[in-house]
Design an enzyme around this catalytic site. Structure first.
Site, PDB file in Angstrom:
ATOM      1  N   LYS A  53      -1.908  97.504  49.823  1.00 58.93           N
ATOM      2  CA  LYS A  53      -1.383  98.472  48.850  1.00 58.93           C
ATOM      3  C   LYS A  53      -0.538  97.752  47.799  1.00 58.93           C
ATOM      4  CE  LYS A  53      -1.902 102.153  52.118  1.00 58.93           C
ATOM      5  NZ  LYS A  53      -1.432 102.814  53.322  1.00 58.93           N
ATOM      6  N   GLN A  97       4.108 104.346  55.763  1.00 57.10           N
ATOM      7  CA  GLN A  97       2.930 103.927  56.521  1.00 57.10           C
ATOM      8  C   GLN A  97       2.986 104.524  57.932  1.00 57.10           C
ATOM      9  OE1 GLN A  97       0.345 101.975  55.173  1.00 57.10           O
ATOM     10  NE2 GLN A  97      -0.674 102.645  57.050  1.00 57.10           N
ATOM     11  N   ASP A 120       0.524 110.535  49.410  1.00 58.15           N
ATOM     12  CA  ASP A 120      -0.405 110.639  50.547  1.00 58.15           C
ATOM     13  C   ASP A 120      -0.977 112.052  50.640  1.00 58.15           C
ATOM     14  OD1 ASP A 120      -1.293 108.630  52.172  1.00 58.15           O
ATOM     15  OD2 ASP A 120       0.495 108.566  53.444  1.00 58.15           O
TER      16      ASP A 120
END
Ligand code: NAD
Length: 285
Positions: A53, A97, A120
């Site tokens: 990322k 994460q 997300d």
């Protein structure tokens, strides 16, 4: 018959070029999209995802911060960091994460991320907006599946889509997105009887199960589009999807491979979401 391959890497590269061009025009206005990635603990797979990322941010000209926290971080410490990032102007997207270490609860962490920075797409308000069809930040992997369909000329409109899997991160949101795209959607799961029979009705099959090579050729209608979300590691270390690729490719019209299918789209859609969040914050359409 041999299926046409849906090359997720190629499509992802094309979208990244589009994002780069958009970033260049934002930079002219003095806006640089910014992503904060938070990693708690030392899970090796998560470390790889976080590195990828950060690399994507660098490649696309985004500002990025990676917060690596120790495995002993408390819930309060994590929530304090999110609060700080929520208020930080240089950050337009926040990604924690997952999975978190066992002593931490995921839900309060997801709920704490500002809705406008939830790249997300897991915050309940974004999930609700997806449900009612309002503009929202969409979950990355499901959004990537829809892009793969559209960019290969396989519009879901009027098609029968069968989604196998009903998780909150893939199965349910991809079903809602297919519905939004005017498909007729059937959602299957571990308790669906006659699964191969149901899947055989589909013009589009999306497999998001986590069972290696579960979908066989007799589950697929000749010419159907098969999107394989699964990422499974075989005993020999190789990756495979939820679809028995070699078998199914002989009957399907289109198929995503694993790797180079849905996988590359996920980070690209994260970048697209961060760009969108940066534009929205600055009142740009
Ligand atoms: P999950 O375990 O949360 O959900 C799996 C779903 O499959 C459940 O809804 C369950 O009902 C269903 N299921 C399980 N066994 C079944 C069976 N025998 N028959 C029918 N349905 C069954 O998994 P998830 O998070 O949705 O992930 C699914 C797969 O997608 C995994 O392989 C995961 O690694 C992969 N994944 C890939 C990406 C990507 O970027 N490509 C992102 C997320 C997940």
């Amino acid at each position: 018959m041999s299926a046409q391959v849906i090359d997720g890497k190629l499509i992802s590269d094309t979208i990244r070029e589009e994002i780069k061009a958009d970033v260049a025009s934002l930079l002219e206005k003095g806006i640089r999209p910014g992503l904060a990635v938070v990693l708690v603990g030392e899970d090796p797979a998560s470390q790889v995802y976080v590195r990828n990322k950060a690399k994507a941010c660098e490649d696309l000209g985004f500002y990025s911060e990676v917060h690596r926290l120790s495995a002993e971080t408390t819930q309060d410490e994590l929530l304090q960091l999110i609060d700080k990032l929520n208020g930080q102007a240089s950050i337009h997207g926040i990604l924690v994460q997952l999975p978190l270490p066992k002593h931490l609860e995921e839900k309060p962490v997801i709920d704490a991320i500002s809705v406008v920075k939830d790249v997300d797409g897991f915050h309940p308000i974004n999930v609700g907006n997806l449900m009612i069809g309002d503009d929202s930040l969409l979950p990355c992997t499901p959004a990537g599946c829809i892009e793969l369909l559209k960019r290969t000329g396989n519009s879901p409109a009027g098609k029968h889509a069968v989604v196998i899997g009903r998780s909150n991160i893939v199965g349910k949101p991809v079903s809602l997105l297919l519905l939004r795209e005017n498909a007729t959607v059937t959602i299957c799961h571990s308790r669906t009887p006659n699964l191969p029979e149901v899947a055989r009705e589909a013009d589009i099959v999306v497999a998001a199960v986590g069972v290696p090579k579960m979908v066989k050729r007799d589950w697929v209608k000749p010419g159907a589009v098969v999107i394989d979300v699964g990422i499974n590691r075989l005993p020999d270390g190789k990756l495979c999807g939820d679809v028995d690729y070699d078998d199914v490719a002989e009957v399907a019209g289109w198929i995503t491979p694993v790797p180079r299918g849905v996988g590359p789209m996920t980070i690209t859609m994260l970048m697209a979401n961060t760009l969108k969040a940066a534009k929205r914050t600055n009142g740009i359409q």
